[in-house]
Motif scaffolding. Structure first.
Motif, mmCIF file in Angstrom:
data_model
loop_
_atom_site.group_PDB
_atom_site.id
_atom_site.type_symbol
_atom_site.label_atom_id
_atom_site.label_comp_id
_atom_site.label_asym_id
_atom_site.label_seq_id
_atom_site.Cartn_x
_atom_site.Cartn_y
_atom_site.Cartn_z
ATOM 1 N N GLN A 41 85.846 87.807 66.150
ATOM 2 C CA GLN A 41 87.120 88.266 66.732
ATOM 3 C C GLN A 41 87.168 89.790 66.813
ATOM 4 O OE1 GLN A 41 90.818 86.483 65.609
ATOM 5 N NE2 GLN A 41 89.821 84.949 64.329
ATOM 6 N N GLN A 42 86.647 90.437 65.765
ATOM 7 C CA GLN A 42 86.675 91.913 65.741
ATOM 8 C C GLN A 42 85.807 92.487 66.865
ATOM 9 O OE1 GLN A 42 85.332 92.624 61.730
ATOM 10 N NE2 GLN A 42 87.142 91.662 60.863
ATOM 11 N N ARG A 43 84.655 91.862 67.057
ATOM 12 C CA ARG A 43 83.727 92.353 68.087
ATOM 13 C C ARG A 43 84.349 92.242 69.485
ATOM 14 N NH1 ARG A 43 78.808 93.884 69.185
ATOM 15 N NH2 ARG A 43 77.822 93.067 71.050
ATOM 16 N N ARG A 44 85.004 91.110 69.700
ATOM 17 C CA ARG A 44 85.644 90.880 71.007
ATOM 18 C C ARG A 44 86.677 91.977 71.288
ATOM 19 N NH1 ARG A 44 90.154 88.410 71.455
ATOM 20 N NH2 ARG A 44 89.935 87.298 69.501
ATOM 21 N N ILE A 45 87.469 92.313 70.300
ATOM 22 C CA ILE A 45 88.491 93.355 70.483
ATOM 23 C C ILE A 45 87.824 94.723 70.653
ATOM 24 C CG2 ILE A 45 90.425 94.554 69.348
ATOM 25 C CD1 ILE A 45 91.027 91.781 67.980
ATOM 26 N N GLY A 46 86.804 94.995 69.844
ATOM 27 C CA GLY A 46 86.139 96.295 69.884
ATOM 28 C C GLY A 46 85.453 96.568 71.211
ATOM 29 N N LEU A 47 84.878 95.528 71.790
ATOM 30 C CA LEU A 47 84.123 95.716 73.033
ATOM 31 C C LEU A 47 85.009 96.106 74.216
ATOM 32 C CD1 LEU A 47 81.372 92.935 72.890
ATOM 33 C CD2 LEU A 47 81.078 95.419 72.757
ATOM 34 N N ARG A 48 86.320 95.950 74.043
ATOM 35 C CA ARG A 48 87.222 96.403 75.119
ATOM 36 C C ARG A 48 87.192 97.929 75.224
ATOM 37 N NH1 ARG A 48 92.250 93.153 72.859
ATOM 38 N NH2 ARG A 48 91.559 91.027 73.223
ATOM 39 N N GLY A 49 86.769 98.602 74.158
ATOM 40 C CA GLY A 49 86.638 100.056 74.176
ATOM 41 C C GLY A 49 87.940 100.767 73.867
ATOM 42 N N LYS A 50 87.864 102.099 73.835
ATOM 43 C CA LYS A 50 89.012 102.939 73.476
ATOM 44 C C LYS A 50 89.617 102.448 72.170
ATOM 45 C CE LYS A 50 90.488 105.227 77.541
ATOM 46 N NZ LYS A 50 91.621 105.995 77.920
ATOM 47 N N VAL A 51 88.759 102.323 71.189
ATOM 48 C CA VAL A 51 89.188 101.751 69.927
ATOM 49 C C VAL A 51 88.580 102.529 68.760
ATOM 50 C CG1 VAL A 51 87.300 100.037 69.838
ATOM 51 C CG2 VAL A 51 89.436 99.522 68.718
ATOM 52 N N VAL A 52 89.395 102.681 67.716
ATOM 53 C CA VAL A 52 88.893 103.225 66.455
ATOM 54 C C VAL A 52 88.932 102.060 65.477
ATOM 55 C CG1 VAL A 52 89.239 104.893 64.600
ATOM 56 C CG2 VAL A 52 89.866 105.511 66.949
ATOM 57 N N MET A 53 87.772 101.600 65.071
ATOM 58 C CA MET A 53 87.723 100.429 64.194
ATOM 59 C C MET A 53 87.267 100.820 62.803
ATOM 60 S SD MET A 53 86.642 97.225 66.388
ATOM 61 C CE MET A 53 86.183 95.941 65.299
ATOM 62 N N VAL A 54 88.026 100.357 61.815
ATOM 63 C CA VAL A 54 87.811 100.750 60.438
ATOM 64 C C VAL A 54 87.411 99.537 59.604
ATOM 65 C CG1 VAL A 54 89.092 101.563 58.401
ATOM 66 C CG2 VAL A 54 89.446 102.668 60.605
ATOM 67 N N GLY A 55 86.391 99.679 58.751
ATOM 68 C CA GLY A 55 85.997 98.545 57.909
ATOM 69 C C GLY A 55 84.877 98.908 56.960
#
Ligand code: DC
Length: 226
Positions: free
Chosen positions: A121-135
């Motif tokens: 699920q995280q990858r799907r959201i991240g691949l949309r771009g313009k994202v800062v992902m923290v983990g």
């Protein structure tokens, strides 16, 4: 020559290293989505406890992670939250911060099936771009193709001290040595688990924030983006 701002920014690092503070500021500055992936592990942990499941029951918890609809949305209330956490539409933002969740989330996030359900699920959201992902594993596992990878580190003592002050500021009671032993225990579980252990990606920029305040870390990261 123009250089493009990175479209996917991954920020990994241990508990309480300041990843969320940095990620949120960066997302605001760039007008990107801020996505703290830890809330998904926290949501599954909360649900596990809420339903009275045995925390050792990997099969049941994995099924829960696969079937539950977890959503992360921009903050809907000015009460200090970075974002809303919704489980099947129910707002459980503050429940994910309960001490019981804190105590069990490392166990739940070590389960292979839970990780694969949530990482997808995280990858799907991240691949949309313009994202800062923290983990913990964004740059290594979830989005190894991220354009910019930051690994934010700090000593356990410094991180425990920051947590301690945060709790005092909110008017709570805190015991520094208890917080420190919890930070050390979570580091141990997060970095020694078999699946996607906490570690810096080979191509991550490592920032040690022991001698830097939040502003300095932000400025340095923003400079890397530009
Ligand atoms: O960042 P946090 O304290 O909210 O993270 C909660 C737990 O989730 C922590 O034990 C590490 C785990 N986690 C993870 O394993 N992978 C991620 N991408 C994010 C968090």
């Amino acid at each position: 020559m123009t250089t493009a701002t990175p479209l996917i920014i991954a920020i990994d690092g241990p508990a309480a290293s300041g990843k969320s503070t940095l990620g949120l500021r960066l997302a605001h500055a760039l007008d990107y989505l801020f996505f703290d992936t830890g809330v998904m592990y926290r949501a599954v942990t909360w649900l596990t406890l809420e339903r009275g499941f045995d925390i050792d029951d990997e099969t049941a918890i994995t099924l829960l992670a696969e079937k539950t609809h977890i959503d992360v949305a921009p903050a809907s209330a000015p009460d200090g939250r970075a974002c809303d956490v919704l489980v099947e539409g129910q707002d459980i933002t503050w429940e994910t911060r309960l001490p019981d969740v804190d105590a069990s989330v490392s166990r739940v996030s070590a389960y292979r099936g839970v990780r694969s359900a949530l990482s997808r699920q995280q990858r799907r959201i991240g691949l949309r771009g313009k994202v800062v992902m923290v983990g913990r594993d964004i740059g290594t596992v979830v989005l190894p193709e991220a354009d910019l990878k930051i690994y934010l580190d700090a000593s356990a003592e410094q991180r425990a001290m920051r947590r301690y002050h945060e709790i005092l500021l909110r008017g709570g009671a805190a015991d520094y040595s208890e917080i420190l032993s919890k930070v050390i225990e979570r580091d141990r579980i997060d970095s020694t688990r078999d699946v996607a252990p906490l570690k810096a990606a080979d191509d991550a920029v490592i920032i040690d924030s022991d001698q830097m305040d939040a502003d300095a870390v932000f400025e340095k990261t923003l400079a890397l983006c530009r």
